[in-house]
Design a protein around this motif. Structure first.
Motif, PDB file in Angstrom:
ATOM      1  N   ASP A 286     -35.106  38.852 -33.269  1.00 49.86           N
ATOM      2  CA  ASP A 286     -36.462  39.219 -33.655  1.00 49.86           C
ATOM      3  C   ASP A 286     -36.434  40.354 -34.353  1.00 49.86           C
TER       4      ASP A 286
ATOM      5  N   PHE B 226     -37.528  43.427 -34.745  1.00 53.05           N
ATOM      6  CA  PHE B 226     -37.636  44.711 -34.345  1.00 53.05           C
ATOM      7  C   PHE B 226     -36.678  45.261 -33.211  1.00 53.05           C
TER       8      PHE B 226
ATOM      9  N   HIS C 189     -42.288  36.530 -35.180  1.00 51.76           N
ATOM     10  CA  HIS C 189     -41.388  37.197 -33.977  1.00 51.76           C
ATOM     11  C   HIS C 189     -40.401  35.927 -33.578  1.00 51.76           C
TER      12      HIS C 189
ATOM     13  N   ASN D 130     -34.519  38.608 -24.095  1.00 50.29           N
ATOM     14  CA  ASN D 130     -35.487  37.840 -23.599  1.00 50.29           C
ATOM     15  C   ASN D 130     -34.739  36.262 -23.266  1.00 50.29           C
TER      16      ASN D 130
ATOM     17  N   PHE E 177     -34.639  43.851 -14.391  1.00 49.73           N
ATOM     18  CA  PHE E 177     -33.519  44.608 -15.154  1.00 49.73           C
ATOM     19  C   PHE E 177     -34.109  46.175 -15.730  1.00 49.73           C
ATOM     20  N   GLY E 178     -33.154  47.087 -15.521  1.00 56.31           N
ATOM     21  CA  GLY E 178     -33.263  48.580 -15.842  1.00 56.31           C
ATOM     22  C   GLY E 178     -33.052  48.826 -17.689  1.00 56.31           C
ATOM     23  N   GLU E 179     -32.718  49.869 -17.747  1.00 52.95           N
ATOM     24  CA  GLU E 179     -32.246  50.162 -19.151  1.00 52.95           C
ATOM     25  C   GLU E 179     -31.148  49.581 -19.622  1.00 52.95           C
ATOM     26  N   ILE E 180     -31.201  48.917 -20.869  1.00 55.38           N
ATOM     27  CA  ILE E 180     -30.401  48.219 -21.682  1.00 55.38           C
ATOM     28  C   ILE E 180     -29.449  49.131 -21.944  1.00 55.38           C
TER      29      ILE E 180
ATOM     30  N   ARG F  42     -31.245  51.501  -8.057  1.00 52.09           N
ATOM     31  CA  ARG F  42     -32.682  51.073  -7.815  1.00 52.09           C
ATOM     32  C   ARG F  42     -32.724  49.422  -7.736  1.00 52.09           C
TER      33      ARG F  42
ATOM     34  N   SER G  10     -41.014  36.307 -26.661  1.00 51.09           N
ATOM     35  CA  SER G  10     -41.956  36.527 -25.650  1.00 51.09           C
ATOM     36  C   SER G  10     -42.477  37.973 -25.668  1.00 51.09           C
TER      37      SER G  10
ATOM     38  N   ILE H 166     -41.724  40.453 -24.088  1.00 52.13           N
ATOM     39  CA  ILE H 166     -40.638  41.239 -23.471  1.00 52.13           C
ATOM     40  C   ILE H 166     -39.750  41.667 -24.806  1.00 52.13           C
ATOM     41  N   ASN H 167     -39.708  40.974 -25.875  1.00 52.86           N
ATOM     42  CA  ASN H 167     -38.980  41.580 -27.167  1.00 52.86           C
ATOM     43  C   ASN H 167     -40.079  41.887 -28.150  1.00 52.86           C
ATOM     44  N   ALA H 168     -40.882  40.833 -28.223  1.00 48.43           N
ATOM     45  CA  ALA H 168     -42.155  41.056 -29.361  1.00 48.43           C
ATOM     46  C   ALA H 168     -42.676  42.626 -29.411  1.00 48.43           C
TER      47      ALA H 168
ATOM     48  N   GLY I 101     -41.144  45.083 -29.366  1.00 52.32           N
ATOM     49  CA  GLY I 101     -40.523  45.817 -30.327  1.00 52.32           C
ATOM     50  C   GLY I 101     -41.555  46.248 -31.560  1.00 52.32           C
TER      51      GLY I 101
ATOM     52  N   LEU J 268     -36.215  49.114 -27.916  1.00 52.25           N
ATOM     53  CA  LEU J 268     -36.131  48.132 -26.615  1.00 52.25           C
ATOM     54  C   LEU J 268     -35.025  48.609 -25.602  1.00 52.25           C
ATOM     55  N   TYR J 269     -34.003  49.143 -26.055  1.00 48.91           N
ATOM     56  CA  TYR J 269     -32.953  49.967 -25.296  1.00 48.91           C
ATOM     57  C   TYR J 269     -33.498  51.067 -24.480  1.00 48.91           C
TER      58      TYR J 269
ATOM     59  N   PHE K 248     -36.518  51.199 -22.783  1.00 46.14           N
ATOM     60  CA  PHE K 248     -37.485  50.741 -21.824  1.00 46.14           C
ATOM     61  C   PHE K 248     -36.393  50.822 -20.511  1.00 46.14           C
ATOM     62  N   GLY K 249     -37.361  51.158 -19.411  1.00 45.00           N
ATOM     63  CA  GLY K 249     -36.959  50.953 -17.969  1.00 45.00           C
ATOM     64  C   GLY K 249     -37.494  49.665 -17.408  1.00 45.00           C
ATOM     65  N   GLU K 250     -37.493  49.829 -16.074  1.00 46.95           N
ATOM     66  CA  GLU K 250     -38.100  48.640 -15.533  1.00 46.95           C
ATOM     67  C   GLU K 250     -39.563  48.134 -15.974  1.00 46.95           C
ATOM     68  N   ILE K 251     -39.713  46.886 -15.922  1.00 40.72           N
ATOM     69  CA  ILE K 251     -41.101  46.420 -16.241  1.00 40.72           C
ATOM     70  C   ILE K 251     -41.888  46.462 -15.149  1.00 40.72           C
TER      71      ILE K 251
ATOM     72  N   GLU L  56     -44.945  54.151  -8.957  1.00 41.66           N
ATOM     73  CA  GLU L  56     -43.719  54.829  -8.556  1.00 41.66           C
ATOM     74  C   GLU L  56     -42.665  54.291  -9.521  1.00 41.66           C
ATOM     75  N   LYS L  57     -42.698  53.036 -10.008  1.00 36.78           N
ATOM     76  CA  LYS L  57     -41.704  52.487 -10.866  1.00 36.78           C
ATOM     77  C   LYS L  57     -41.844  53.100 -12.252  1.00 36.78           C
TER      78      LYS L  57
ATOM     79  N   HIS M 250     -40.243  56.671 -12.118  1.00 46.37           N
ATOM     80  CA  HIS M 250     -38.790  56.507 -12.234  1.00 46.37           C
ATOM     81  C   HIS M 250     -38.237  56.400 -13.594  1.00 46.37           C
TER      82      HIS M 250
ATOM     83  N   LEU N 211     -37.732  56.970 -19.995  1.00 42.90           N
ATOM     84  CA  LEU N 211     -37.675  55.738 -20.630  1.00 42.90           C
ATOM     85  C   LEU N 211     -39.334  55.301 -20.810  1.00 42.90           C
TER      86      LEU N 211
END
Lengths: 269, 269
Positions: free
Chosen positions: A85, A87, A110, A116, A128-131, A156, B113, B115-117, B119, B125-126, B128-131, B148-149, B152, B158
């Protein structure tokens, strides 16, 4: 006119979207960014597919030398093609901002990226948490900071996607100060190397949260027909040959029942 | 033969990849999953584009009634089309496992999707924490666990992607116990509703980590030509009309300089 930011997807010339293909076909100039990731095919195959020249850009070009591309986009339709992608990497947002400053319209097309597409493991993307990124260790530079991020994710119950280092067009140390740079052959980190470094970092941290028995996934060539996805314990990957690049790696957090089922599904037979 | 899992991408019939298009064209039967997300076009437009029938499947079908599709995939080429990437939702991994049990080959064709778009906001993207998912609150069901998420994630600097609730083909409460179900009209959560609920949850938690002044992004129709991406404070989105669905929302963690620049870029003019 317009600068298209086009994601080429993961594997080959047919992973572009129909929209992206039409944009490239309509472009007077087509640039190909090929340093933050690679397709599994050559530039020549892309050029043949489109019957068009693809101008290869490197990091230096995009970060400090892209005036030619932007000037051309003032009066022409120009495509800037990025693997995955558009970005994924910082520098493209820089380009985006420069377009606005110059009054060049931007359009984003995109596509999939490993972030993803890793969903193919069956691990749920919202768990997933932080990449993290795992860089090639050198003799004097062995940063372990990624381990701390993994620990936070695991605390977590979250999974961690590990992006593995890619070195494309890196100048040799000797040529760093020279005007004409010499470049090292490209290097792509394997799951095996990543795991060696992960184990070293875990040892350094006293095996706090993850260890050699942690459940993991190795991914290779996601999106290609010969992709390989394997589940196993961290230490297992010291002996698993994942084949040609690109590789990615996942350290599992808590596995939900469906995820556990997919973990079993991907066990090496 | 084979069951293709095909990501259709984000917006319209041309967001499919060339590989995905060819797979659909080669299929004897084509199924369309349309309950975890929606394209911005109708099934009819897809059918016209391919000159083929698309068999609509709902949650019930995919989760408990997909034998017909799997049986057909034993002897035919069959495509199962999903908006975005095929592995956003749990139930498709179930299908994947059932194919293996039945000896049906599977092939996955990835796509973009949210989740990456996302961006496209310029957020990295790296970082980001938990979605999180924000469900429609009802009179008696107002779960605040997403707050709460977010906390965190923010504690680690993040960003948080918030997926907003979609209700497609939900049976009415009255018809839940009836044999023939009646369905509610589809509902798609707007950024405005999400923000109302986010503020309510933050109040409940004593405005610990995020509050009405937190920096955010609203995203609408990502991938479509009329997409809308706006940056602003949480409370600003109470008054911003993001237009037609689908909407997503991001609560920013620490902004790096390039991210800050993109935040400014997307300020409403």
């Amino acid at each position: 006119m317009v600068l298209y930011f086009i994601g080429l997807g993961l594997a080959d010339e047919k992973d572009v979207t129909v929209k992206g293909k039409e944009a490239i076909e309509s472009s007077e100039f087509v640039y190909l960014e090929a340093y933050t990731s690679i397709l599994m095919i050559s530039k020549e195959r892309l050029e043949e597919y489109y019957d068009k020249e693809f101008i290869l850009t490197d990091r230096e070009y995009v970060e400090s030398n892209c005036d030619e591309m932007l000037e051309r986009a003032r009066d022409n339709v120009v495509s800037f093609c990025v693997v995955g992608d558009p970005f994924g990497a910082t520098t493209h947002t820089d380009l985006f901002i420069r377009c606005k400053e110059m009054g060049v319209e931007t359009k984003v097309i995109h596509n999939a990226s490993i972030i993803n597409a890793m969903g193919i493991t069956g691990l749920q993307l919202y768990r997933f948490g932080e990449i993290i990124s795992i860089p090639f260790f050198t003799e004097n530079w062995r940063p372990y900071s990624f381990a701390e991020k993994i620990e936070h994710n695991l605390a977590r119950g979250l999974h961690t996607l590990c992006l593995l280092d890619i070195k494309v067009k890196e100048p040799t140390e000797e040529s760093l100060c020279m005007k004409v740079k010499e470049y090292m052959p490209p290097r792509f980190m394997s799951c095996k190397t990543a795991v060696e470094q992960l184990i070293e970092a875990a040892k350094e941290n006293g095996y706090e949260q993850y260890n050699e028995e942690s459940k993991c996934f190795g991914l290779a060539r996601v999106g290609a027909d010969d992709n390989k996805i394997v589940s196993g314990l961290l230490k297992d990957f010291l002996d698993i040959d994942m084949g040609a690049p690109l590789h990615s790696f996942i350290i599992c957090g808590e596995l939900h029942p469906v995820e556990e089922e997919m973990y079993e599904y991907y066990q090496p037979s």
